[in-house]
Write an enzyme that holds these catalytic residues in place. Sequence first.
Site, PDB file in Angstrom:
ATOM      1  N   GLU A 276       0.845  -1.194   0.000  1.00 13.91           N
ATOM      2  CA  GLU A 276       0.000   0.000   0.000  1.00 13.91           C
ATOM      3  C   GLU A 276       0.883   1.247   0.000  1.00 13.91           C
ATOM      4  O   GLU A 276       1.125   1.862   1.038  1.00 13.91           O
ATOM      5  CB  GLU A 276      -0.934   0.014   1.220  1.00 13.91           C
ATOM      6  CG  GLU A 276      -1.990  -1.075   1.172  1.00 13.91           C
ATOM      7  CD  GLU A 276      -2.926  -1.045   2.374  1.00 13.91           C
ATOM      8  OE1 GLU A 276      -2.560  -0.414   3.397  1.00 13.91           O
ATOM      9  OE2 GLU A 276      -3.998  -1.660   2.299  1.00 13.91           O
TER      10      GLU A 276
ATOM     11  N   GLU B  99      -6.524  -6.982  -1.094  1.00 17.03           N
ATOM     12  CA  GLU B  99      -7.085  -7.135   0.240  1.00 17.03           C
ATOM     13  C   GLU B  99      -8.524  -6.643   0.224  1.00 17.03           C
ATOM     14  O   GLU B  99      -8.820  -5.599  -0.374  1.00 17.03           O
ATOM     15  CB  GLU B  99      -6.304  -6.321   1.278  1.00 17.03           C
ATOM     16  CG  GLU B  99      -4.884  -6.782   1.511  1.00 17.03           C
ATOM     17  CD  GLU B  99      -4.167  -5.916   2.547  1.00 17.03           C
ATOM     18  OE1 GLU B  99      -4.879  -5.218   3.325  1.00 17.03           O
ATOM     19  OE2 GLU B  99      -2.929  -5.929   2.573  1.00 17.03           O
TER      20      GLU B  99
END
Length: 590
Positions: A373, A511
Amino acid sequence: MIKKSFLSLFALVTIITCMACSDTETIADGGVSVPDGLTVSESLVTNGLTVSKTGGEVTISAQSKQAVEASSDQSWCTVTVGSASATLHATPIKVSVAANTQTDDRTANVSIKSGADSKTVKITQKAFEGLILKSTSVNVSADGESFTVELQANGPYTVEVNDAWITKQATKSMTDASEMFSAMPNPSGARSGSITFTRESIVEKFTVNQEATKNVGITKNATDIAPLMFPGWNLGNTMEATGDGLGCETSWQPTKTTKEIIDFVKQQGFKSVRIPCSWYIHTTDGKIDEAWMARVKEIVDFCITDGLYVVLNDHWDNGWIEVDGFTANRSKYEAVSEETILSKIETLKDLWTQIATYFKDYDEHLLFAGLNEPFQQYDLFNSRHQELTPILHRYNQAFVDAVRATGGNNSARTLVVQAPSTNIASACDDNIGFAMPTDPAEKRLMVEVHYYEPWDFCGQEDNATWFWGANNHVSGSSHNATWGEEDYTKSQCEKMRKKFTDNGVPVIIGECGANWRKLSENQAEHDASIKAWFKCITEYAGQNGMIPMYWDINSANQNGEKGILTIINRATLSVFCQPAMDGINEGLKK
């Protein structure tokens, strides 16, 4: 090679010099006075003669009462002595000059003799404004290699690499005799590329021929693989956890990963496993610990043996690049320097070179994802996606370049790059300008986003009572969600399809998930909300060519009945969150 068109040949120049002299002889026929000795224009003797680079002829006049001889000391410059005139005793000397194909000026000396006298005229020929390649092609191996193009040029020139799989390694000055390039590994059949050198109007092309790949095992591209990976599951809070050595694996959750756990994951219908993994914190002097690498491989092999696809990434890793690669201060945002960016790129490439080399022989079931991320930390980066995306582009490109350079199956392996903050809105916002990296392997890239929306529902803990899904609650229940429900989820998936999937770039939702808990009240409504959420993301992801990979951190034994983002109880090999599993299975049927 030299310029194909030349200027017109020299106009014939005749230089006749008559010089007055006190010591003369009177010629009967015409009464012309001719000086004694040898006379050649003083200007020619002093300054010489500059001739065209394209070659031609020029005539020098020598005056003498005796016979005249002439010679040149260079083969490219030849002389021919003509007959003297009867009255002036002027002898024409024709100087023939070949075209100059060299990139340097050159000179010749024309010697003129008569009796005891002699004169020398220096002939200077300008260099051809040229560009000469000493060879015009090279053959490189399928695994890729560096090569040199040797050349000559007498002035500035430009270099244009015409194919993405060829890169220029270094910038040379115009006085250097070579340019360095490298060819990336070839993922498929034999191919040819080219490099163009240009100097003014001269254009020369250099051809690079590369043999077909000798590797086996990579037969499917990213588009082929994507539906075979649907749906996916995360081995969360495991190999990405911080701590010391191999003990990291159980520092955030209590269960060591076994083949039986992976077998159970497969039995639930999952087709792929994402293995979040740290690497930087397991290095010494830049080298990844061998025991750590071997343990990761063991888990990868559990999955591959079961026929599962594996996504192996560099996940968080103490924020060495996901945070520190985008801000100079973790407490408050400060722009990073160019020096920092270059240092992070070097480290990123070094880590992925080691990882990719170690797993080089694995087939298409293994995918690499460069980051997790990037600049996701909201308090630092939430308003800065546009200004940080160009830096992300550089990191994504470095990751792709490093893996491809290792050759073997890595030359065609499917790679996953991350959208800004792995955020759907930022990935699809034209103002932010996210773009995929350049890749010499065709259709071998995927893009990754994450999905925990709406966070008021997905991230709630304890006895919070946010419910989700306008049409999925038990009779009589309240409905307090205000956004992010079915229509919103559908619209987000459609955005990604239109931007990426429809353009040949499959999407991984690396995710996604929502917290499930045991509540003191409203349990049925909460269970229905969880089931509806998982069904919705599974259904709409599938309809839009996206691969949902559900985040699972095995927290059942750590958090009592909270069960934060946990689907499978790894210790008991059982389903912990049945509403989530039921929602996934119902979504798969749509």
